[in-house]
Design a protein around this motif. Sequence first.
Motif, PDB file in Angstrom:
ATOM      1  N   GLY A  27       8.894  15.766  17.990  1.00 35.97           N
ATOM      2  CA  GLY A  27       8.441  14.614  18.761  1.00 35.97           C
ATOM      3  C   GLY A  27       7.454  13.746  18.022  1.00 35.97           C
ATOM      4  O   GLY A  27       6.528  13.192  18.614  1.00 35.97           O
ATOM      5  N   GLY A  28       7.622  13.638  16.709  1.00 35.08           N
ATOM      6  CA  GLY A  28       6.714  12.832  15.899  1.00 35.08           C
ATOM      7  C   GLY A  28       6.800  11.357  16.227  1.00 35.08           C
ATOM      8  O   GLY A  28       7.659  10.910  16.976  1.00 35.08           O
ATOM      9  N   GLY A  29       5.895  10.622  15.655  1.00 41.06           N
ATOM     10  CA  GLY A  29       5.850   9.190  15.911  1.00 41.06           C
ATOM     11  C   GLY A  29       6.772   8.414  14.990  1.00 41.06           C
ATOM     12  O   GLY A  29       7.544   8.975  14.210  1.00 41.06           O
ATOM     13  N   LEU A  30       6.671   7.107  15.086  1.00 40.03           N
ATOM     14  CA  LEU A  30       7.395   6.186  14.226  1.00 40.03           C
ATOM     15  C   LEU A  30       6.392   5.139  13.780  1.00 40.03           C
ATOM     16  O   LEU A  30       5.760   4.485  14.614  1.00 40.03           O
ATOM     17  N   ASP A  31       6.216   4.987  12.472  1.00 45.87           N
ATOM     18  CA  ASP A  31       5.198   4.081  11.950  1.00 45.87           C
ATOM     19  C   ASP A  31       5.658   2.637  11.885  1.00 45.87           C
ATOM     20  O   ASP A  31       4.846   1.724  12.062  1.00 45.87           O
ATOM     21  N   LEU A  32       6.949   2.435  11.626  1.00 46.01           N
ATOM     22  CA  LEU A  32       7.401   1.073  11.376  1.00 46.01           C
ATOM     23  C   LEU A  32       8.846   0.885  11.817  1.00 46.01           C
ATOM     24  O   LEU A  32       9.728   1.651  11.429  1.00 46.01           O
ATOM     25  N   LEU A  33       9.062  -0.142  12.618  1.00 47.08           N
ATOM     26  CA  LEU A  33      10.412  -0.561  12.986  1.00 47.08           C
ATOM     27  C   LEU A  33      10.601  -1.979  12.470  1.00 47.08           C
ATOM     28  O   LEU A  33       9.855  -2.889  12.853  1.00 47.08           O
ATOM     29  N   VAL A  34      11.583  -2.167  11.599  1.00 48.99           N
ATOM     30  CA  VAL A  34      11.878  -3.492  11.058  1.00 48.99           C
ATOM     31  C   VAL A  34      13.190  -3.976  11.663  1.00 48.99           C
ATOM     32  O   VAL A  34      14.271  -3.487  11.323  1.00 48.99           O
ATOM     33  N   PRO A  73       0.836  -1.216   0.000  1.00 49.83           N
ATOM     34  CA  PRO A  73       0.000   0.000   0.000  1.00 49.83           C
ATOM     35  C   PRO A  73       0.865   1.257   0.000  1.00 49.83           C
ATOM     36  O   PRO A  73       2.042   1.223   0.376  1.00 49.83           O
ATOM     37  N   ASP A  74       0.268   2.351  -0.406  1.00 50.54           N
ATOM     38  CA  ASP A  74       0.956   3.638  -0.397  1.00 50.54           C
ATOM     39  C   ASP A  74       1.480   3.930   1.006  1.00 50.54           C
ATOM     40  O   ASP A  74       0.749   3.823   1.998  1.00 50.54           O
ATOM     41  N   GLN A  75       2.764   4.280   1.114  1.00 50.29           N
ATOM     42  CA  GLN A  75       3.397   4.551   2.398  1.00 50.29           C
ATOM     43  C   GLN A  75       3.716   6.031   2.603  1.00 50.29           C
ATOM     44  O   GLN A  75       4.446   6.387   3.531  1.00 50.29           O
ATOM     45  N   SER A  76       3.139   6.872   1.772  1.00 49.52           N
ATOM     46  CA  SER A  76       3.403   8.308   1.880  1.00 49.52           C
ATOM     47  C   SER A  76       3.029   8.829   3.264  1.00 49.52           C
ATOM     48  O   SER A  76       1.966   8.490   3.799  1.00 49.52           O
ATOM     49  N   GLY A  77       3.916   9.627   3.841  1.00 51.26           N
ATOM     50  CA  GLY A  77       3.675  10.198   5.148  1.00 51.26           C
ATOM     51  C   GLY A  77       4.067   9.291   6.301  1.00 51.26           C
ATOM     52  O   GLY A  77       3.967   9.694   7.460  1.00 51.26           O
ATOM     53  N   ARG A  78       4.513   8.087   5.988  1.00 47.02           N
ATOM     54  CA  ARG A  78       4.906   7.140   7.038  1.00 47.02           C
ATOM     55  C   ARG A  78       6.425   7.118   7.180  1.00 47.02           C
ATOM     56  O   ARG A  78       7.157   7.367   6.222  1.00 47.02           O
ATOM     57  N   SER A  79       6.901   6.814   8.377  1.00 45.22           N
ATOM     58  CA  SER A  79       8.332   6.762   8.652  1.00 45.22           C
ATOM     59  C   SER A  79       8.713   5.348   9.068  1.00 45.22           C
ATOM     60  O   SER A  79       7.938   4.662   9.750  1.00 45.22           O
ATOM     61  N   ALA A  80       9.900   4.919   8.671  1.00 46.07           N
ATOM     62  CA  ALA A  80      10.345   3.553   8.962  1.00 46.07           C
ATOM     63  C   ALA A  80      11.818   3.532   9.307  1.00 46.07           C
ATOM     64  O   ALA A  80      12.615   4.290   8.743  1.00 46.07           O
ATOM     65  N   VAL A  81      12.176   2.655  10.230  1.00 42.29           N
ATOM     66  CA  VAL A  81      13.571   2.359  10.545  1.00 42.29           C
ATOM     67  C   VAL A  81      13.794   0.899  10.196  1.00 42.29           C
ATOM     68  O   VAL A  81      13.045   0.027  10.653  1.00 42.29           O
ATOM     69  N   VAL A  82      14.813   0.629   9.385  1.00 43.51           N
ATOM     70  CA  VAL A  82      15.140  -0.741   8.980  1.00 43.51           C
ATOM     71  C   VAL A  82      16.573  -1.030   9.397  1.00 43.51           C
ATOM     72  O   VAL A  82      17.509  -0.385   8.917  1.00 43.51           O
ATOM     73  N   THR A  83      16.767  -1.982  10.303  1.00 46.42           N
ATOM     74  CA  THR A  83      18.120  -2.322  10.724  1.00 46.42           C
ATOM     75  C   THR A  83      18.757  -3.271   9.709  1.00 46.42           C
ATOM     76  O   THR A  83      18.075  -4.065   9.073  1.00 46.42           O
ATOM     77  N   LEU A  85       4.085   3.938  20.104  1.00 44.00           N
ATOM     78  CA  LEU A  85       2.805   3.941  20.809  1.00 44.00           C
ATOM     79  C   LEU A  85       1.942   5.140  20.450  1.00 44.00           C
ATOM     80  O   LEU A  85       0.711   5.067  20.499  1.00 44.00           O
ATOM     81  N   ARG A  86       2.561   6.247  20.097  1.00 41.44           N
ATOM     82  CA  ARG A  86       1.750   7.420  19.775  1.00 41.44           C
ATOM     83  C   ARG A  86       1.480   7.556  18.273  1.00 41.44           C
ATOM     84  O   ARG A  86       0.997   8.598  17.813  1.00 41.44           O
ATOM     85  N   THR A  87       1.759   6.494  17.512  1.00 41.61           N
ATOM     86  CA  THR A  87       1.528   6.521  16.070  1.00 41.61           C
ATOM     87  C   THR A  87       0.419   5.543  15.699  1.00 41.61           C
ATOM     88  O   THR A  87       0.593   4.325  15.816  1.00 41.61           O
ATOM     89  N   PRO A  88      -0.721   6.016  15.257  1.00 36.32           N
ATOM     90  CA  PRO A  88      -1.796   5.105  14.837  1.00 36.32           C
ATOM     91  C   PRO A  88      -1.327   4.171  13.720  1.00 36.32           C
ATOM     92  O   PRO A  88      -0.695   4.602  12.755  1.00 36.32           O
ATOM     93  N   GLY A  89      -1.599   2.888  13.884  1.00 27.72           N
ATOM     94  CA  GLY A  89      -1.232   1.919  12.859  1.00 27.72           C
ATOM     95  C   GLY A  89       0.221   1.504  12.850  1.00 27.72           C
ATOM     96  O   GLY A  89       0.682   0.884  11.889  1.00 27.72           O
ATOM     97  N   ALA A  90       0.962   1.807  13.909  1.00 28.27           N
ATOM     98  CA  ALA A  90       2.392   1.464  13.941  1.00 28.27           C
ATOM     99  C   ALA A  90       2.596  -0.044  14.028  1.00 28.27           C
ATOM    100  O   ALA A  90       1.744  -0.785  14.524  1.00 28.27           O
ATOM    101  N   ARG A  91       3.771  -0.487  13.541  1.00 23.05           N
ATOM    102  CA  ARG A  91       4.116  -1.909  13.593  1.00 23.05           C
ATOM    103  C   ARG A  91       5.581  -2.097  13.961  1.00 23.05           C
ATOM    104  O   ARG A  91       6.428  -1.254  13.652  1.00 23.05           O
ATOM    105  N   VAL A  92       5.846  -3.237  14.589  1.00 20.35           N
ATOM    106  CA  VAL A  92       7.204  -3.715  14.823  1.00 20.35           C
ATOM    107  C   VAL A  92       7.292  -5.081  14.156  1.00 20.35           C
ATOM    108  O   VAL A  92       6.544  -5.993  14.504  1.00 20.35           O
ATOM    109  N   VAL A  93       8.189  -5.209  13.189  1.00 15.42           N
ATOM    110  CA  VAL A  93       8.369  -6.482  12.492  1.00 15.42           C
ATOM    111  C   VAL A  93       9.769  -6.998  12.790  1.00 15.42           C
ATOM    112  O   VAL A  93      10.763  -6.300  12.547  1.00 15.42           O
TER     113      VAL A  93
END
Length: 313
Positions: free
Chosen positions: A94-101, A10-20, A141-149
């Motif tokens: 102090g923005g959120g984080l949508d995705l941590l991989v 899906p479109d990920q515009s506006g979302r932030s991700a950290v990928v290790t 926790l403060r980001t709606p729809g956040a995930r940890v994969v």
Amino acid sequence: MTGWNASDIPDQSGRSAVVTGANSGIGYVTARELARRGARVVLACRSEERGTRALVRLRSEVPSAQAEFRRLDLGDLGSVREFAESYDRDDANGGGLDLLVNNAGVMALPYRQTADGFETQFGVNHLGHFALTGLLLPRLLRTPGARVVTVSSAVHVLANIDMGDLNSERDYRRWIAYARSKTANLLFVHELARRLAAAGSGVVAAAAHPGYAQTNLQATAPRMEGRKVVERVMWLGNRVAAQPAAKGALPTLYAATAPAVRPDSFTGPRVLGWQGAPARSWRAKWTLNDTASERLWEASEGLTGVRYTALKG
């Protein structure tokens, strides 16, 4: 999920991700495809040289990419804390984080210890990611729809964890130690999902594995030890039997972005857990043991000094 591929992200515009571990293999493809779909991506890598090179490559393949490199050594808890602190400091809003991989890992290495004295596979594959997730959790926790994969492995079936010897001090067998670290990944996801649900959080904690994919992992250990024949065998195995990293990354990308992903799910390749499109993956029953996951969690908090206070009332 049948036939799901990168074009279905899906479109990920506006979302932030950290990928290790985003400098190569599964991690690089994951970061690239997230960026291709509009996400702002941080490539969190141990080597500045390789991370910077990966960033240049990503920007050449996805000219519109919003991506940056940040140094992160999961084998050094000081580096993990520095990464988390810099992430907070540089985002003054102090923005959120949508995705941590949690993708980075090492496999079947000769016995080594991390900067903090942990057996390297357990320290990097599990403890480093446990600490990183805990330190970034307030943003998730403060980001709606956040995930940890968290990326585990089908090889986890070779061994359960040994709570009496988490650092393999009594008996080090490289493949067993690797399997235990991958079991630890799944127990972590299981317990994190339980605690998120208990806290009433909508953050999804899920796991994935790539099956047998062409990455640098297989040849690293024999190269470290100068075992040229074994290194060559691993290289040939990758060429003949493994699927490309672009396909190996699909389970991770599915777990990270597909709408139907549920907490504590485990996604892997459809065909015998080896190759193919993403599908629900079988996992050893010990990875769903509540008592074991809680004990590992408590031990991990003690070893890393990172406590998930944001999940406590």
